[in-house]
Design a protein around this motif. Sequence first.
Motif, PDB file in Angstrom:
ATOM      1  N   PHE A  41      21.483 -63.943  11.260  1.00  0.00           N
ATOM      2  CA  PHE A  41      20.111 -64.368  10.990  1.00  0.00           C
ATOM      3  C   PHE A  41      19.943 -64.867   9.561  1.00  0.00           C
ATOM      4  CE2 PHE A  41      15.447 -63.774  10.616  1.00  0.00           C
ATOM      5  CZ  PHE A  41      15.085 -64.619  11.652  1.00  0.00           C
ATOM      6  N   VAL A  42      20.812 -64.425   8.664  1.00  0.00           N
ATOM      7  CA  VAL A  42      20.707 -64.910   7.284  1.00  0.00           C
ATOM      8  C   VAL A  42      20.893 -66.435   7.229  1.00  0.00           C
ATOM      9  CG1 VAL A  42      23.149 -64.484   6.710  1.00  0.00           C
ATOM     10  CG2 VAL A  42      21.444 -64.497   4.908  1.00  0.00           C
ATOM     11  N   ASP A  43      21.682 -67.003   8.159  1.00  0.00           N
ATOM     12  CA  ASP A  43      21.832 -68.465   8.214  1.00  0.00           C
ATOM     13  C   ASP A  43      20.475 -69.121   8.511  1.00  0.00           C
ATOM     14  OD1 ASP A  43      24.569 -67.783   8.146  1.00  0.00           O
ATOM     15  OD2 ASP A  43      24.785 -68.007  10.319  1.00  0.00           O
ATOM     16  N   VAL A  44      19.720 -68.461   9.409  1.00  0.00           N
ATOM     17  CA  VAL A  44      18.414 -68.998   9.804  1.00  0.00           C
ATOM     18  C   VAL A  44      17.426 -68.875   8.648  1.00  0.00           C
ATOM     19  CG1 VAL A  44      16.471 -68.657  11.386  1.00  0.00           C
ATOM     20  CG2 VAL A  44      18.820 -68.467  12.237  1.00  0.00           C
ATOM     21  N   MET A  45      17.439 -67.717   7.986  1.00  0.00           N
ATOM     22  CA  MET A  45      16.522 -67.529   6.839  1.00  0.00           C
ATOM     23  C   MET A  45      16.842 -68.553   5.755  1.00  0.00           C
ATOM     24  SD  MET A  45      16.576 -63.375   6.764  1.00  0.00           S
ATOM     25  CE  MET A  45      15.120 -63.031   5.818  1.00  0.00           C
ATOM     26  N   THR A  46      18.125 -68.846   5.613  1.00  0.00           N
ATOM     27  CA  THR A  46      18.538 -69.821   4.598  1.00  0.00           C
ATOM     28  C   THR A  46      18.023 -71.206   4.950  1.00  0.00           C
ATOM     29  OG1 THR A  46      20.530 -68.522   4.201  1.00  0.00           O
ATOM     30  CG2 THR A  46      20.536 -70.788   3.409  1.00  0.00           C
ATOM     31  N   ARG A  47      18.261 -71.644   6.207  1.00  0.00           N
ATOM     32  CA  ARG A  47      17.847 -73.015   6.555  1.00  0.00           C
ATOM     33  C   ARG A  47      16.328 -73.140   6.577  1.00  0.00           C
ATOM     34  NH1 ARG A  47      18.669 -74.599  13.009  1.00  0.00           N
ATOM     35  NH2 ARG A  47      16.768 -73.555  13.624  1.00  0.00           N
ATOM     36  N   ARG A  48      15.625 -72.005   6.833  1.00  0.00           N
ATOM     37  CA  ARG A  48      14.163 -71.990   6.796  1.00  0.00           C
ATOM     38  C   ARG A  48      13.661 -72.208   5.374  1.00  0.00           C
ATOM     39  NH1 ARG A  48      12.099 -66.571   9.833  1.00  0.00           N
ATOM     40  NH2 ARG A  48      12.535 -65.685   7.785  1.00  0.00           N
ATOM     41  N   GLY A  49      14.546 -71.942   4.385  1.00  0.00           N
ATOM     42  CA  GLY A  49      14.151 -72.102   2.988  1.00  0.00           C
ATOM     43  C   GLY A  49      13.558 -70.847   2.382  1.00  0.00           C
ATOM     44  N   MET A 316      17.839 -68.232  17.737  1.00  0.00           N
ATOM     45  CA  MET A 316      17.599 -67.037  16.912  1.00  0.00           C
ATOM     46  C   MET A 316      16.245 -67.150  16.209  1.00  0.00           C
ATOM     47  SD  MET A 316      21.439 -66.616  15.339  1.00  0.00           S
ATOM     48  CE  MET A 316      21.380 -64.996  14.590  1.00  0.00           C
ATOM     49  N   GLU A 317      15.953 -68.341  15.685  1.00  0.00           N
ATOM     50  CA  GLU A 317      14.702 -68.519  14.940  1.00  0.00           C
ATOM     51  C   GLU A 317      13.491 -68.365  15.854  1.00  0.00           C
ATOM     52  OE1 GLU A 317      14.637 -71.998  12.515  1.00  0.00           O
ATOM     53  OE2 GLU A 317      12.696 -71.474  11.631  1.00  0.00           O
ATOM     54  N   GLU A 318      13.662 -68.820  17.112  1.00  0.00           N
ATOM     55  CA  GLU A 318      12.546 -68.763  18.071  1.00  0.00           C
ATOM     56  C   GLU A 318      12.552 -67.465  18.856  1.00  0.00           C
ATOM     57  OE1 GLU A 318      13.282 -72.380  20.196  1.00  0.00           O
ATOM     58  OE2 GLU A 318      13.002 -73.574  18.369  1.00  0.00           O
ATOM     59  N   ARG A 319      13.370 -66.526  18.472  1.00  0.00           N
ATOM     60  CA  ARG A 319      13.431 -65.174  19.064  1.00  0.00           C
ATOM     61  C   ARG A 319      13.900 -65.178  20.504  1.00  0.00           C
ATOM     62  NH1 ARG A 319       8.509 -61.684  16.810  1.00  0.00           N
ATOM     63  NH2 ARG A 319       8.372 -62.525  14.720  1.00  0.00           N
ATOM     64  N   ARG A 320      14.600 -66.238  20.917  1.00  0.00           N
ATOM     65  CA  ARG A 320      15.083 -66.305  22.298  1.00  0.00           C
ATOM     66  C   ARG A 320      16.473 -65.701  22.441  1.00  0.00           C
ATOM     67  NH1 ARG A 320      16.431 -71.245  23.191  1.00  0.00           N
ATOM     68  NH2 ARG A 320      15.735 -72.278  21.317  1.00  0.00           N
ATOM     69  N   ALA A 321      17.205 -65.588  21.343  1.00  0.00           N
ATOM     70  CA  ALA A 321      18.610 -65.182  21.412  1.00  0.00           C
ATOM     71  C   ALA A 321      18.736 -63.684  21.679  1.00  0.00           C
ATOM     72  CB  ALA A 321      19.298 -65.521  20.096  1.00  0.00           C
ATOM     73  N   THR A 322      19.766 -63.302  22.427  1.00  0.00           N
ATOM     74  CA  THR A 322      20.097 -61.881  22.543  1.00  0.00           C
ATOM     75  C   THR A 322      21.585 -61.700  22.254  1.00  0.00           C
ATOM     76  OG1 THR A 322      20.404 -62.140  24.935  1.00  0.00           O
ATOM     77  CG2 THR A 322      18.314 -61.212  24.222  1.00  0.00           C
ATOM     78  N   GLY A 323      21.908 -60.571  21.653  1.00  0.00           N
ATOM     79  CA  GLY A 323      23.303 -60.237  21.384  1.00  0.00           C
ATOM     80  C   GLY A 323      23.886 -61.039  20.236  1.00  0.00           C
ATOM     81  N   LYS A 324      25.205 -61.005  20.151  1.00  0.00           N
ATOM     82  CA  LYS A 324      25.937 -61.583  19.028  1.00  0.00           C
ATOM     83  C   LYS A 324      26.587 -62.905  19.423  1.00  0.00           C
ATOM     84  CE  LYS A 324      28.029 -61.610  14.993  1.00  0.00           C
ATOM     85  NZ  LYS A 324      27.315 -61.635  13.710  1.00  0.00           N
TER      86      LYS A 324
END
Length: 331
Positions: A41-49, A316-324
């Motif tokens: 998720f840190v990748d997502v937080m990063t691209r979100r800025g 992941m950003e849209e909360r649809r993802a599950t698991g790794k």
Amino acid sequence: MRALVMTAPGGAANSLVQEVGEPEPGPGQVTVDVAYAGLNFVDVMTRRGDAAYATDWPHRPGKEVSGTVRALGEGVTGLAVGDRVVAAPVGAGLAEAVVAEAALTVPLPDAVGLREAAAVPLGLATALLLLTDAGHFTAGDTVLVHSAGGGIGHALAQLVPLLGGGRLIGTVGRPDKASAVLASGYRHAFARDEDDEKLAEAVRTATGGRGVDLVLDPLGTETLDLDLAVAAPGARIVLFGNAGGGAVADLPPLARLMAGNLSVTGFSHRGLAATAPDRLARAVRRVVGLLADGGLELPVTELPGLAAVPAAHDAMEERRATGKYVVRVGG
Ligand SMILES: NC(=O)c1ccc[n+]([C@@H]2O[C@H](COP(=O)([O-])OP(=O)(O)OC[C@H]3O[C@@H](n4cnc5c(N)ncnc54)[C@H](OP(=O)(O)O)[C@@H]3O)[C@@H](O)[C@H]2O)c1
């Protein structure tokens, strides 16, 4: 070589697979030919800025890989070219090759596959450290995990039984993720779409009124009042993220902590990598050992190549993802 490059803050449209220069290891570093890389998720937080992640753009994401050592920097001992390893690079791991500190590069026994191993350096190591170093888990504890449906949530479900067993209660942002949480080993899964008081009541009821011994909370301070409301006497609350990315509130009043004998603590993989890499490497080695013994199995979803990563980050950003999720990069 090819790498995922985030050209500017934003969504998938700004994440491109591009040709970049080959990395060279500096003193104390190794270059790893990446077989698989883990998504986090840190990748997502990063691209979100989000503040404090990428300091300049374009940005190269990716903080956990498995693969083989291609080259050793000056002064590196204990590793050899061709060794199968996992590594926690500072970034740029979503690429065909990456440089990592030798101190955070751990050899893999033959019994551990490169695919499952890609989930170790950040995901599984974080889950282990949340339970042990930060959360002081003891067998039989009741543990409340927020965002239990994701990579860390699933890793916790695998590790708790190996640490002696406990009762896991998860929360999820969307009700449709509850079934995946239960299937992964949680005894209860609650959606956070109810008001906090109803959710607190449900958690208390699930614990026979006693409350929880440990809360693992990556939601900033959004659910901190709930955490305090369901904490059993002596409980530990570990704050380890800010998934929403917004401002965080002040920590709870001292009197409330003292009255409940509660502790609130923080955990940061990035902080440990920078200041206590030996502690992080120890956790990585322990998880690798558990995988090698066959006691630990973390199911992962494999993406076929770097080009598939931006859509998975969307999920992941849209909360649809599950698991790794891990991505296959090299041979
Ligand atoms: N401190 C550390 O060193 C460290 C290390 C690794 C991971 N983490 C944190 O642990 C959490 C889990 O990480 P992961 O890599 O396994 O990711 P993940 O759980 O697979 O995905 C992130 C989850 O965050 C939840 N979320 C809550 N609010 C959100 C929002 N406003 N926007 C998008 N998602 C939101 C979503 O689940 P629900 O909607 O179901 O809640 C989403 O599925 C993340 O918050 C991450 O930052 C911290």
